[in-house]
Every structure is written in structure tokens, then in C-alpha cells.
Design a protein around this motif. Structure first.
Motif, short mmCIF file in Angstrom:
data_model
loop_
_atom_site.label_atom_id
_atom_site.label_comp_id
_atom_site.label_asym_id
_atom_site.label_seq_id
_atom_site.Cartn_x
_atom_site.Cartn_y
_atom_site.Cartn_z
N ALA A 68 0.82 -1.21 0.00
CA ALA A 68 0.00 0.00 0.00
C ALA A 68 0.86 1.26 0.00
O ALA A 68 0.55 2.25 -0.68
CB ALA A 68 -0.93 0.00 1.21
N ALA A 69 1.96 1.24 0.76
CA ALA A 69 2.84 2.42 0.79
C ALA A 69 3.45 2.69 -0.57
O ALA A 69 3.49 3.85 -1.03
CB ALA A 69 3.94 2.19 1.84
N LEU A 70 3.92 1.64 -1.25
CA LEU A 70 4.51 1.83 -2.58
C LEU A 70 3.48 2.33 -3.58
O LEU A 70 3.73 3.25 -4.37
CB LEU A 70 5.11 0.51 -3.06
CG LEU A 70 6.41 0.04 -2.38
CD1 LEU A 70 6.82 -1.32 -2.91
CD2 LEU A 70 7.52 1.06 -2.61
N VAL A 71 2.29 1.71 -3.57
CA VAL A 71 1.25 2.10 -4.52
C VAL A 71 0.79 3.53 -4.27
O VAL A 71 0.55 4.31 -5.20
CB VAL A 71 0.07 1.12 -4.43
CG1 VAL A 71 -1.13 1.62 -5.25
CG2 VAL A 71 0.49 -0.26 -4.91
N ALA A 72 0.68 3.91 -2.98
CA ALA A 72 0.25 5.27 -2.66
C ALA A 72 1.24 6.31 -3.19
O ALA A 72 0.84 7.34 -3.76
CB ALA A 72 0.10 5.42 -1.14
N GLY A 75 -4.15 12.46 1.27
CA GLY A 75 -4.96 12.50 2.48
C GLY A 75 -5.94 11.34 2.55
O GLY A 75 -6.09 10.69 3.59
N LEU A 76 -6.64 11.09 1.43
CA LEU A 76 -7.61 9.99 1.43
C LEU A 76 -6.94 8.63 1.59
O LEU A 76 -7.42 7.77 2.33
CB LEU A 76 -8.42 10.03 0.13
CG LEU A 76 -9.37 11.23 -0.02
CD1 LEU A 76 -9.99 11.24 -1.42
CD2 LEU A 76 -10.47 11.18 1.03
N LEU A 77 -5.82 8.43 0.89
CA LEU A 77 -5.10 7.17 1.03
C LEU A 77 -4.53 7.03 2.45
O LEU A 77 -4.46 5.92 3.00
CB LEU A 77 -3.97 7.08 0.01
CG LEU A 77 -4.41 6.88 -1.46
CD1 LEU A 77 -3.21 6.95 -2.38
CD2 LEU A 77 -5.14 5.55 -1.64
N GLY A 78 -4.12 8.17 3.03
CA GLY A 78 -3.63 8.12 4.41
C GLY A 78 -4.72 7.73 5.39
O GLY A 78 -4.50 6.96 6.32
N LEU A 79 -5.94 8.29 5.17
CA LEU A 79 -7.05 7.91 6.04
C LEU A 79 -7.38 6.42 5.90
O LEU A 79 -7.60 5.72 6.90
CB LEU A 79 -8.29 8.74 5.69
CG LEU A 79 -8.27 10.21 6.11
CD1 LEU A 79 -9.49 10.94 5.56
CD2 LEU A 79 -8.24 10.31 7.64
N ALA A 80 -7.40 5.92 4.65
CA ALA A 80 -7.75 4.53 4.41
C ALA A 80 -6.64 3.58 4.84
O ALA A 80 -6.91 2.45 5.27
CB ALA A 80 -8.08 4.32 2.93
N ALA A 128 -16.22 2.15 5.46
CA ALA A 128 -15.42 3.38 5.44
C ALA A 128 -14.47 3.38 4.25
O ALA A 128 -14.25 4.43 3.62
CB ALA A 128 -14.64 3.50 6.74
N ARG A 129 -13.91 2.22 3.92
CA ARG A 129 -13.02 2.12 2.75
C ARG A 129 -13.77 2.51 1.48
O ARG A 129 -13.27 3.30 0.67
CB ARG A 129 -12.51 0.69 2.64
CG ARG A 129 -11.80 0.38 1.34
CD ARG A 129 -11.81 -1.12 1.09
NE ARG A 129 -13.16 -1.61 0.85
CZ ARG A 129 -13.48 -2.89 0.82
NH1 ARG A 129 -12.57 -3.81 1.03
NH2 ARG A 129 -14.73 -3.25 0.57
N ASP A 130 -14.96 1.97 1.29
CA ASP A 130 -15.73 2.30 0.09
C ASP A 130 -16.09 3.78 0.03
O ASP A 130 -16.07 4.39 -1.05
CB ASP A 130 -17.00 1.44 0.03
CG ASP A 130 -16.70 -0.04 -0.13
OD1 ASP A 130 -15.59 -0.38 -0.57
OD2 ASP A 130 -17.58 -0.87 0.23
N ALA A 131 -16.39 4.34 1.20
CA ALA A 131 -16.73 5.76 1.23
C ALA A 131 -15.53 6.63 0.85
O ALA A 131 -15.66 7.60 0.09
CB ALA A 131 -17.24 6.14 2.62
N LEU A 132 -14.36 6.27 1.35
CA LEU A 132 -13.16 7.03 1.01
C LEU A 132 -12.82 6.89 -0.47
O LEU A 132 -12.38 7.86 -1.11
CB LEU A 132 -11.99 6.56 1.88
CG LEU A 132 -12.08 6.93 3.37
CD1 LEU A 132 -10.99 6.23 4.16
CD2 LEU A 132 -11.97 8.45 3.54
N GLY A 133 -12.99 5.70 -1.01
CA GLY A 133 -12.77 5.53 -2.45
C GLY A 133 -13.71 6.37 -3.27
O GLY A 133 -13.32 6.98 -4.29
N GLY A 134 -14.97 6.43 -2.84
CA GLY A 134 -15.93 7.28 -3.54
C GLY A 134 -15.56 8.75 -3.46
O GLY A 134 -15.71 9.51 -4.44
N CYS A 135 -15.04 9.16 -2.28
CA CYS A 135 -14.60 10.56 -2.14
C CYS A 135 -13.45 10.86 -3.10
O CYS A 135 -13.38 11.96 -3.69
CB CYS A 135 -14.16 10.83 -0.70
SG CYS A 135 -15.52 10.83 0.50
N GLY A 136 -12.55 9.91 -3.26
CA GLY A 136 -11.45 10.11 -4.19
C GLY A 136 -11.94 10.24 -5.62
O GLY A 136 -11.44 11.07 -6.40
#
Length: 542
Positions: free
Chosen positions: A139-143, A163-168, A245-253
Motif C-alpha cells: 500500500a505504501a509503494l502504490v500510494a 490524504g484519502l489514502l492516508g485515512l484509508a 469506510a473504505r468504500d466511502a473514502l474511495g468514492g470521495c477520491g
């Protein structure tokens, strides 16, 4: 965290790095596939003058599609190979350590609990790498790559994505760990207790059925299952909330990409296909962090499993090999010199100033009331413990000065509680030493086990049942004596071998011992001195 990291080290740097890079490559291939697909569809919707304009995108779709499958296969192959190697090492170390500390350090331990630690808890630890460390590094590399790419399309989108990836990938797993910690510990404890209770209930099933203990046992199992169900329900709720929460953050992105990049498209600063590429690519990047919340919800359970496995490693052996061992003496004379011993946690001595010598060819019988320390004396000879005072010698050499395995190789032991392994009669006998079928048949005949051979289908090849369930208590005891007689050791230790035998079979067994152990030093524990012949020297304890 450092306690869990120990279960990841040792898998090999090349395998670990390869697994992480393949995992990151798989997710980035998915990001590329979705991004290029969006750009291709958008570009085609613009009706270019020639399809050749879309050829690079078409080729990229095929490339990312094929590479994703290949990378996923490679990642699973390497990561599971690494995990199985780690589990094999941890389980092997646990079993080897149990062998080193047995039997003294395991007195009072529940067999089902030990089995749960070696099997279930070690199996649980596969999640340390597969669910925690590897996905987190991926996840760190992909982010980092995703933030760099979206920043190239629209610099304003980079901090939002970060920010969104950090939250997730950070905040959500941290909250999941905190919320599911107690549930994970309770789940592991309930599983271990359920396994131990099941094993004990199976062993004592006849007593439970006939002795009226069934309702109490059923109530105990019902409480254990209710506890386990409650813990699993709490953890499932945390996992469900983390996934939502993961799906919600993805939608926000996705929304952020559409708004910010869409504004650039509307102003003519960004091409249309990049809008679809950035939005879909950003959404795909959440594959790397999306499962971290639910995965780290298992942290409490994994930490509890690691603590239980480490609990085995914390067991200290009652005896150790000497720093400067002495060579094993040729003389097998066994001598106890002013021996005193008390069990840990007990205030009174079991043995006090015991002096006894057993020379080759001698037969010594220990008699005395229960609890006088007769079996304990055999345990000191086998160096399960060391005496608190005095010493035990073999050929004049203190047992504490000999390598443990060397010292024990001089003894053949038939314990009071005869252990019989599930298998054939021949397999149980040949654990002690290889022997021909004729030799085995002759030995069993001398010990009065002709009836067992006739009763078991297949004779020596007959299955004796789990824990020797097909054998009576007396047959198990005689089988244990047979194994001891087969073992080529100069000192023979027999702990109440006639306890479950009628007088005729008991005398037959003792005659067989006298004949077959004629040149050995033999030390026998018995409560039936009247069965002994004149060749035995009787020594009282207590």
C-alpha cells in the motif's frame, strides 16, 4: 509490533522483497488497466480521425491485463511460499522446544491447550505476513506512485489523494486495531479453551456418558461457543465498518478527481481522456489500502496468538546440558548418593537421603506407600529433574556432567502410564528398536500377549486404536515393557508394570524380565512384593 515482526524475519530478504514488489506491481497493473481503459473509452467517444491514434491505448490495455494476471500469480506463489516457510520454522521451533522442556516443565499443562498453541495459533500467524506486513508495504509503494501520477495530471489532486489514502491506509487500520483488540484476544482464548475442552471430553467420553456428567459438559461447551460467537460477532462488526469506510473514502477520491480534473477539462487545460484515466485510476488505487482496515482488525487476534506461541518458548527446562560434558562411561552401574528432592512449589521433600546402588545383572525392587517417591526416583535416574541435594551417578559419573541425550540413551523405561500410539502393534514395538517378526512374536509370547495377537486382526499388523483403545490396561503395560526390553540399553527402569495384571500374568511378566534382562541393571517399582522371586532385592522407601 516488534513481537509480530519476529515471525516475519527469517523468510529471506529476496523472497520478502520479491513478494512486496510483485504485490505492488499487481495493484499498479490494475490501476494502469482501469486508467488506460477509461482513457480509451473517452478517446473513442471523441471520434478521432484514425483508430491509429487509439492504438497505444489498445496495446496498453492488453499489456496491463496480461501483466496483472502474471504478476498476481507470481505474488501468490512467492508470498505463500514465504509464509509456509515461516510457519514451518515457527512450528518446528515450538515442537523442538517442547521436546527440550518435557516432561518436567509440562507437568499440569493441558494437552488440548498445547495442541492449540502448536497448531491453531501457529496457523493463525500466517496472517502476520499475508494480511499485515506485506499489504502495508504494498500500500505504501502504490500510494507513492499514485500520488505522483495524479499530481502530474493535476497538482491540486495530489494532496487530496494523499490524504484519502492516508485515512484509508493509516487512520482506518489504527481505529480497527483499537476497536477489535479485545475481541481478538477473547476469540483466541475461546478457541484454545474449546480445543482443549473438546480433546478432554473425547478422552473422557465414556465417563461423561455413564457418570451423569453430560449435562455439565454440554453446558460448558454452550458457554464456550457463546463466548466465541460474541467475540467473532464483535470482530465482524469492526470489519464491516472498516469496509464501509473504505468504500466511502474511495468514492470521495473519485468525486475529487472528477471535480478537480473536470474543472481543468472545462477550462481547456486538460484533455478529456485524462479525466476518466485519473478518476478510474485513483479509484483502483484504493485496492492497495482498501483491505488494510479489515486486515488490521485481526491484529489483536494475531498478537494473542503470538503471545501464546511465545508462552511455549518461555517454558524453561528443568535440566540443561553441562557446559563441559564428560564422556559417557562404559560402566552402567546406577547409584543414588544421599539424594534429596522436592517438587517445585512443594514445601516438603519427597525423597530424603536416599542411598541405592544397582549394578549390572542386579534386580532391585522399590516398594513403599503411594507418594513415597518411587516413581520420582526413576525420574531422577532419567534426569527429568536434578536432585536438590546429593547426586545420581552412572558408572561413577554425575548425570549432570553428561550430555542429556547420552545419559538417557543408557536407560530403557516402561512408565507407569503406558503410552500407546495409534498405529499397528509392530509400529509401536519398533519405536524402541528394529526387530524381526519372529523376535517380536517370541517376546510377546513370553509376556503373555498371545491372546492379543490372536484377537487383533492382522496380528502384528493389527491396528491398536487411538491411544491403544483396542488394548486393556494390562496389555498396554505389557506392551510398554516389551518396548523397554527391545531397547538396547544397559539399565532397565520399570514403573509398576504388574499393577493391572492378575498374579499369574504378573509372575509371567517378571520371569520374562529376569530372563531377557539377565545382564542389565534393573530397577522395578511395585506394590506387589509378594510376586517377586528370590532374584530380586527389595528396597523400601517412605
Amino acid at each position: 509490533m516488534s513481537g509480530l515482526w519476529r515471525f516475519v524475519r527469517g523468510g529471506g530478504r529476496a523472497r520478502t522483497l520479491g513478494s512486496v514488489l510483485l504485490g505492488a506491481g499487481t495493484v499498479l497493473a490494475s490501476v494502469g488497466l482501469l486508467s488506460v481503459s477509461g482513457a480509451l473509452i473517452s478517446g473513442a467517444a471523441l471520434k478521432p480521425e484514425s483508430l491509429l491514434v487509439l492504438l497505444p491505448l489498445i496495446t496498453s490495455v492488453r499489456l496491463f491485463g496480461i501483466s496483472r494476471a502474471a504478476l498476481r500469480y507470481g505474488e501468490r506463489l512467492v508470498s505463500h511460499d514465504l509464509t509456509f516457510r515461516l510457519l514451518g520454522r515457527v512450528r518446528g521451533e515450538a515442537v523442538a522446544h517442547l521436546a527440550r522442556v518435557a516432561p518436567a516443565a509440562l507437568v499440569g499443562a493441558r494437552g488440548g491447550d498445547l495442541l492449540a498453541r502448536v497448531r491453531s495459533d501457529v496457523d493463525e500467524l500466517q496472517g502476520v505476513y499475508l494480511r499485515l506486513f506485506a499489504p502495508t508495504l504494498v500500500a505504501a509503494l502504490v500510494a507513492l506512485v499514485t500520488v505522483a501520477l495524479v499530481g502530474f495530471v493535476d497538482p491540486r489532486l495530489a494532496p487530496v489523494t494523499l490524504g484519502l489514502l492516508g485515512l484509508a491506509g493509516v487512520a482506518l487500520p489504527a481505529l480497527a486495531v483499537r476497536a477489535a483488540a479485545a475481541a481478538g484476544r477473547a476469540q483466541n482464548a475461546a478457541r484454545a479453551e474449546l480445543g482443549a475442552a473438546t480433546l478432554e471430553a473425547l478422552h473422557g467420553l465414556p465417563d461423561l456418558v455413564t457418570g451423569g456428567g453430560r449435562p455439565a459438559a454440554e453446558g460448558h461447551f454452550a458457554r464456550l461457543l457463546a463466548t466465541l460467537e460474541a467475540a467473532e460477532t464483535r470482530r465482524a462488526r469492526v470489519t464491516g465498518a472498516a469496509n464501509a469506510a473504505r468504500d466511502a473514502l474511495g468514492g470521495c477520491g473519485l468525486i475529487a478527481a472528477l471535480l478537480l480534473v473536470g474543472q481543468g477539462v472545462a477550462q481547456g487545460e486538460t484533455s478529456g481522456p485524462l479525466l476518466a484515466a485519473s478518476a478510474l485510476g485513483l479509484l483502483a488505487s484504493f485496492e492497495a489500502v482498501g483491505n488494510l482496515g479489515s486486515a488490521w482488525a485481526t491484529y489483536g487476534s494475531l498478537r494473542a496468538a503470538a503471545a501464546r506461541v511465545d508462552g511455549l518458548r518461555a517454558l524453561r527446562p528443568a535440566v540443561e546440558d553441562p557446559e563441559r560434558p564428560v564422556n559417557l562411561p562404559a560402566d552402567p552401574t546406577l547409584r543414588f548418593e544421599a539424594v534429596r528432592f522436592r517438587y517445585p512449589g512443594v514445601e516438603t521433600d519427597v525423597l530424603r537421603d536416599v542411598n541405592l546402588t544397582v549394578r549390572p545383572g542386579e534386580r532391585v525392587a522399590l516398594v513403599g506407600p503411594s507418594g513415597a517417591g518411587k516413581s520420582t526416583l526413576l525420574g531422577l535416574a532419567l534426569r527429568f529433574w536434578d536432585p536438590g541435594a546429593g547426586r545420581v551417578t552412572l558408572g561413577g559419573v554425575d548425570l549432570r556432567d553428561l550430555i542429556l541425550a547420552d545419559a538417557r540413551s543408557r536407560f530403557a523405561w516402561a512408565p507407569q502410564q503406558a503410552e500407546v500410539f495409534g498405529g499397528t502393534l509392530r509400529e509401536n514395538l519398533c519405536l524402541a528398536a528394529d526387530a524381526t517378526d519372529d523376535d517380536l512374536l517370541a517376546l510377546l509370547g513370553d509376556l503373555g500377549l498371545d491372546g492379543l495377537l490372536a484377537r487383533l486382526p492382522g496380528g502384528l499388523s493389527g491396528w491398536v486404536g487411538e491411544y491403544g483403545a483396542q488394548l486393556s490396561a494390562g496389555e498396554r503395560a505389557r506392551l510398554s515393557v516389551a518396548c523397554a526390553l527391545l531397547r538396547p540399553a544397559p539399565v532397565l527402569l520399570l514403573d509398576e508394570p504388574t499393577a493391572h495384571l492378575d498374579p499369574a500374568n504378573a509372575r509371567r511378566l517378571l520371569r520374562a524380565v529376569e530372563e531377557r534382562a539377565r545382564d542389565r541393571a534393573t530397577l522395578l517399582v511395585t506394590h506387589q512384593p509378594e510376586l517377586l522371586g528370590p532374584a530380586w532385592r527389595v528396597v523400601g522407601l517412605g
